[in-house]
Design a protein around this motif. Structure first.
Motif, mmCIF file in Angstrom:
data_model
loop_
_atom_site.group_PDB
_atom_site.id
_atom_site.type_symbol
_atom_site.label_atom_id
_atom_site.label_comp_id
_atom_site.label_asym_id
_atom_site.label_seq_id
_atom_site.Cartn_x
_atom_site.Cartn_y
_atom_site.Cartn_z
ATOM 1 N N ARG A 65 9.215 -1.137 8.403
ATOM 2 C CA ARG A 65 9.918 -1.156 9.696
ATOM 3 C C ARG A 65 9.721 0.160 10.455
ATOM 4 O O ARG A 65 9.621 0.170 11.681
ATOM 5 C CB ARG A 65 11.411 -1.454 9.497
ATOM 6 N N GLN A 89 3.755 -4.216 10.300
ATOM 7 C CA GLN A 89 4.758 -5.212 9.891
ATOM 8 C C GLN A 89 4.210 -6.617 10.080
ATOM 9 O O GLN A 89 3.654 -6.946 11.132
ATOM 10 C CB GLN A 89 6.038 -5.026 10.710
ATOM 11 N N GLY A 90 4.406 -7.447 9.076
ATOM 12 C CA GLY A 90 3.826 -8.789 9.105
ATOM 13 C C GLY A 90 4.624 -9.767 9.932
ATOM 14 O O GLY A 90 5.497 -10.468 9.425
ATOM 15 N N TYR A 102 6.420 -6.271 -2.611
ATOM 16 C CA TYR A 102 6.981 -6.158 -1.258
ATOM 17 C C TYR A 102 8.136 -5.154 -1.311
ATOM 18 O O TYR A 102 9.041 -5.256 -2.142
ATOM 19 C CB TYR A 102 7.436 -7.541 -0.752
ATOM 20 N N ASN A 106 2.490 -10.593 -1.380
ATOM 21 C CA ASN A 106 2.465 -9.493 -0.422
ATOM 22 C C ASN A 106 2.608 -8.227 -1.263
ATOM 23 O O ASN A 106 3.596 -8.137 -1.994
ATOM 24 C CB ASN A 106 3.660 -9.663 0.534
ATOM 25 N N TYR A 108 -2.268 -10.497 4.704
ATOM 26 C CA TYR A 108 -2.498 -9.050 4.615
ATOM 27 C C TYR A 108 -3.835 -8.755 3.957
ATOM 28 O O TYR A 108 -4.290 -9.510 3.096
ATOM 29 C CB TYR A 108 -1.403 -8.387 3.772
ATOM 30 N N ARG A 115 -2.202 -1.119 3.914
ATOM 31 C CA ARG A 115 -2.107 -2.562 4.145
ATOM 32 C C ARG A 115 -2.172 -2.863 5.648
ATOM 33 O O ARG A 115 -1.472 -2.240 6.444
ATOM 34 C CB ARG A 115 -0.805 -3.121 3.572
#
Ligand code: GLN
Length: 394
Positions: free
Chosen positions: A28, A44-45, A132, A180, A327, A370
């Motif tokens: 974030r 951020q995904g 994650y 992830n 990702y 990533r």
């Protein structure tokens, strides 16, 4: 003489709390930095393209139909019923919508509520690494002691390491497939191996399957909860965020046998009371989309995966194609910078935000970055152009 009233602000006494035991989310934070530096956010995904029109309309319709007060705490009945049907069809699992399905504020709350529902402080929780980011703080907040086992992006599981991780104290294991950040999709054999360990050691599997519809090269999603013997010892977590491109709606869910769901529901109730009511109504509509929707989603991400993979490869990044999720977890050791240095350089000078690899490890990951490809083609093309222009290869 009368005492003058105190006008200055005084600092309260703050004792150490659990919040001191972990850092802010790096994912974030990278989004905030992307905004600050006007960089392309490949950190951020979340999609930068719109969700399906049917969902927008369903959300507006729900608000206009005055579905604006609390839904039932466990989730709107029609949504739980639609979920039971979807999960039976897609995941091959049967859950009673009345007692075994709980709608949460995203999969984030689903995971936190599950951990709080399961853990007695001091219990061990096995966390495959890299993981994650949220799972680390989730463990700390719930009082669990995380035990990490390695997962390789492209290689089989090291079974001995996994066996060794299970102990008398192990209460749960966190599974995340598609994974992830690695993009790994656990095979049936791997899930059977994990399931056997869970059964032998009386351990609960908490499985985050948020990317269940984002799979490549014909792969099929398998829920560990659908394997024999796992029905009553699995908490399956899902979400609408990624499948329907509505990450801001915050609607997710847990699927678990009644004994587990009773506990999850208590925690969920006092954490949040419930997920947004009109958006739950819209999510029920999402579940009625035809199968072609999911096929198109897979195809869309397949081409985006190729685009970013090519851009990163041309810019000199070592990477491989992920099997699922959205990702690419690159290696950066050739560039002579740590992940934090590189991510800082990229967002400030290169116009691209990525996530430093170390945020996915309990220690290590400084040689990784990533990137997400959950973005419009034009966003990815511009990002690839910027990547090619970087002057960093030594
Ligand atoms: N899962 C997404 C990611 O890893 C976004 C998660 C989030 O920030 N809630 O980037």
């Amino acid at each position: 003489m009368t005492k003058m009233p105190t006008t200055g602000r005084t600092a309260p006494r703050l004792e150490a709390s659990r919040a001191d035991a972990f850092s802010e989310s790096v994912i974030r934070e990278m989004t905030r930095l992307a905004i600050k530096h006007k960089a392309i956010n490949l950190a951020q995904g979340f999609p930068d393209f719109p969700c399906p029109d049917e969902l927008k309309k369903a959300a507006c319709d729900a608000v206009n139909a005055d579905i604006n007060q609390y839904a039932i705490t466990w989730g709107a009945q029609e949504l739980r019923e639609a979920l039971a049907a979807k999960v039976s069809r897609y995941n091959h699992m049967e859950f009673d919508p009345v007692t075994e399905i709980t709608v949460t504020c995203g999969s984030t709350e689903a995971m936190m509520a599950s951990m709080l529902a399961l853990i007695t402080p001091g219990d061990e929780v096995i966390v495959p690494e890299p993981f994650y980011e949220n799972y680390g703080p989730d463990a700390i907040i719930s009082g669990a002691i995380p035990k990490f086992v390695p997962i390789a992006d492209n290689a089989p599981m090291e079974e001995e390491r996994w066996k060794e991780a299970f102990s008398e104290q192990t209460r749960a294991i966190i599974i995340n497939t598609p994974n992830n950040p690695t993009g790994k999709v656990f095979s049936l054999e791997e899930l059977r191996f994990i399931a056997d360990l869970c059964i032998d050691h009386d351990v609960i599997a908490v499985t985050d399957e948020i990317y269940e519809h984002i799979l490549y090269d014909g792969r099929k999603h398998i829920s560990i909860g659908s394997l024999p013997g796992m029905e009553d010892r699995t908490i399956t977590i899902g979400s609408f965020s990624k499948t329907y491109s509505v990450t801001g709606w915050r609607v997710g869910y847990t699927l678990a046998c009644q004994a587990l769901s009773v506990r999850i529901r208590k925690i969920h109730d006092f954490l949040t009371v419930g997920a947004p009511a009109p958006l739950q109504a819209a999510c029920a509509v999402a579940l009625s989309l035809p199968d072609s929707y999911y096929r198109s989603l897979g195809k869309l991400y397949e081409s985006k995966r190729q685009k970013l993979f090519q851009g990163l490869s041309e810019a000199g990044f070592k990477c491989h194609l992920p099997e699922g999720a959205y990702y690419i977890f690159t290696e950066i050791s050739d560039f002579g910078m740590s992940d934090i240095e590189f991510a800082t350089y990229l967002v400030e000078k290169g116009g691209i935000a990525a996530v430093p690899g170390s945020s996915f490890y309990s220690g290590g990951g400084a040689d990784r970055l990533r990137f997400t490809f959950s973005k419009k083609d034009e966003t990815l093309e511009e990002a690839c152009r910027r990547l090619r222009e970087l002057d960093i290869q030594d």
